[in-house]
Design a protein around this motif. Structure first.
Motif, PDB file in Angstrom:
ATOM      1  N   THR A 135       9.019   8.424  -7.639  1.00 32.50           N
ATOM      2  CA  THR A 135       9.228   9.328  -6.501  1.00 32.50           C
ATOM      3  C   THR A 135       7.657   9.592  -6.158  1.00 32.50           C
ATOM      4  O   THR A 135       7.828  10.245  -4.844  1.00 32.50           O
ATOM      5  CB  THR A 135      10.127  10.193  -6.497  1.00 32.50           C
ATOM      6  N   SER A 136       6.650   9.656  -6.876  1.00 30.91           N
ATOM      7  CA  SER A 136       5.367  10.090  -6.393  1.00 30.91           C
ATOM      8  C   SER A 136       4.790   9.458  -5.165  1.00 30.91           C
ATOM      9  O   SER A 136       5.105   7.990  -5.087  1.00 30.91           O
ATOM     10  CB  SER A 136       4.459   9.684  -7.577  1.00 30.91           C
ATOM     11  N   LYS A 137       4.375  10.141  -4.306  1.00 29.63           N
ATOM     12  CA  LYS A 137       4.023   9.473  -3.034  1.00 29.63           C
ATOM     13  C   LYS A 137       2.415   9.000  -3.033  1.00 29.63           C
ATOM     14  O   LYS A 137       1.843   8.001  -2.683  1.00 29.63           O
ATOM     15  CB  LYS A 137       3.799  10.507  -1.689  1.00 29.63           C
ATOM     16  N   GLU A 138       1.704   9.887  -3.991  1.00 32.58           N
ATOM     17  CA  GLU A 138       0.161   9.436  -4.265  1.00 32.58           C
ATOM     18  C   GLU A 138      -0.052   9.754  -5.763  1.00 32.58           C
ATOM     19  O   GLU A 138       0.479  10.756  -6.282  1.00 32.58           O
ATOM     20  CB  GLU A 138      -0.798  10.142  -3.412  1.00 32.58           C
ATOM     21  N   TRP A 142      -4.538   2.320   0.901  1.00 28.46           N
ATOM     22  CA  TRP A 142      -3.709   2.543  -0.253  1.00 28.46           C
ATOM     23  C   TRP A 142      -4.490   2.805  -1.390  1.00 28.46           C
ATOM     24  O   TRP A 142      -3.881   3.017  -2.555  1.00 28.46           O
ATOM     25  CB  TRP A 142      -2.711   1.265  -0.434  1.00 28.46           C
ATOM     26  N   ASN A 190      -1.921   5.223  -3.201  1.00 21.07           N
ATOM     27  CA  ASN A 190      -0.669   5.606  -2.270  1.00 21.07           C
ATOM     28  C   ASN A 190       0.317   4.592  -3.087  1.00 21.07           C
ATOM     29  O   ASN A 190       0.251   3.530  -3.209  1.00 21.07           O
ATOM     30  CB  ASN A 190      -0.908   5.312  -0.854  1.00 21.07           C
ATOM     31  N   SER A 191       1.622   5.189  -2.680  1.00 23.73           N
ATOM     32  CA  SER A 191       2.981   4.489  -3.725  1.00 23.73           C
ATOM     33  C   SER A 191       3.195   3.409  -2.845  1.00 23.73           C
ATOM     34  O   SER A 191       3.796   2.340  -3.111  1.00 23.73           O
ATOM     35  CB  SER A 191       4.113   5.487  -3.616  1.00 23.73           C
ATOM     36  N   ASP A 192       2.671   3.135  -1.373  1.00 24.21           N
ATOM     37  CA  ASP A 192       2.971   2.170  -0.672  1.00 24.21           C
ATOM     38  C   ASP A 192       2.248   0.773  -1.263  1.00 24.21           C
ATOM     39  O   ASP A 192       3.101  -0.355  -1.106  1.00 24.21           O
ATOM     40  CB  ASP A 192       2.338   2.248   0.806  1.00 24.21           C
ATOM     41  N   ASP A 199       4.999  -0.487  -3.522  1.00 26.91           N
ATOM     42  CA  ASP A 199       6.091  -1.015  -2.862  1.00 26.91           C
ATOM     43  C   ASP A 199       5.743  -2.525  -2.151  1.00 26.91           C
ATOM     44  O   ASP A 199       6.652  -3.337  -2.011  1.00 26.91           O
ATOM     45  CB  ASP A 199       6.681  -0.305  -1.785  1.00 26.91           C
ATOM     46  N   TRP A 203      -0.528  -2.689  -7.886  1.00 25.16           N
ATOM     47  CA  TRP A 203      -0.256  -1.243  -8.498  1.00 25.16           C
ATOM     48  C   TRP A 203      -0.370  -1.377  -9.993  1.00 25.16           C
ATOM     49  O   TRP A 203      -1.029  -0.263 -10.474  1.00 25.16           O
ATOM     50  CB  TRP A 203       1.156  -0.911  -8.011  1.00 25.16           C
ATOM     51  N   GLU A 262       0.027  13.036 -10.384  1.00 23.78           N
ATOM     52  CA  GLU A 262       0.758  12.804  -9.132  1.00 23.78           C
ATOM     53  C   GLU A 262       0.803  14.013  -8.262  1.00 23.78           C
ATOM     54  O   GLU A 262       0.828  14.997  -8.591  1.00 23.78           O
ATOM     55  CB  GLU A 262       2.421  12.525  -9.651  1.00 23.78           C
ATOM     56  N   CYS A 312       0.200  14.934  -3.626  1.00 24.24           N
ATOM     57  CA  CYS A 312       0.004  14.577  -2.287  1.00 24.24           C
ATOM     58  C   CYS A 312      -1.089  15.423  -1.492  1.00 24.24           C
ATOM     59  O   CYS A 312      -1.151  16.401  -1.671  1.00 24.24           O
ATOM     60  CB  CYS A 312       1.484  14.727  -1.582  1.00 24.24           C
TER      61      CYS A 312
END
Length: 108
Positions: free
Chosen positions: A5-8, A53, A68-70, A73, A79, A95, A97
């Motif tokens: 769930t980490s964004k960054e 990213w 970035n977690s993008d 994805d 990644w 982790e 933001c």
């Protein structure tokens, strides 16, 4: 190692033993390798700028790469590459933001 769930994720240039990671330009090199992984994919000349990213920065005097977690994805192998780079080199990972800079005061 990293929550889904980490964004960054911040890969810090400090080993778990507290030593500064070398070479001193490791963050720029890693981000440079990742420059083609970006929204919309690689385009001519995309190697001339960092991917949004995977950005090198310095926080509190420590070289870091903000991932970035993008990236996870859209490019799971990329990644895995950066996360394994951190693990293989025993680098600290946090982790977090990044918060936007506060707005500049209005001058009248």
């Amino acid at each position: 190692m990293v929550s889904p769930t980490s964004k960054e994720v911040f890969i810090q240039g400090i080993t778990h033993a507290g030593k500064t990671f070398r070479p001193s330009d490791w963050a720029e090199r890693l981000a440079g390798v990742m420059s083609s992984f970006r929204p919309g994919g690689a385009k001519p000349g995309s190697h001339l700028s960092y991917s949004p990213w995977c950005i090198p920065t310095t926080l509190n005097g420590v070289k870091c790469v903000v991932v970035n977690s993008d990236l996870r994805d859209h490019e799971p192998m990329a990644w895995d590459f950066v996360i394994n780079f951190a693990r293989d080199n025993d680098l600290q990972v946090a982790e977090a933001c990044l918060l936007p800079d506060p707005p500049l005061p209005v001058q009248r």
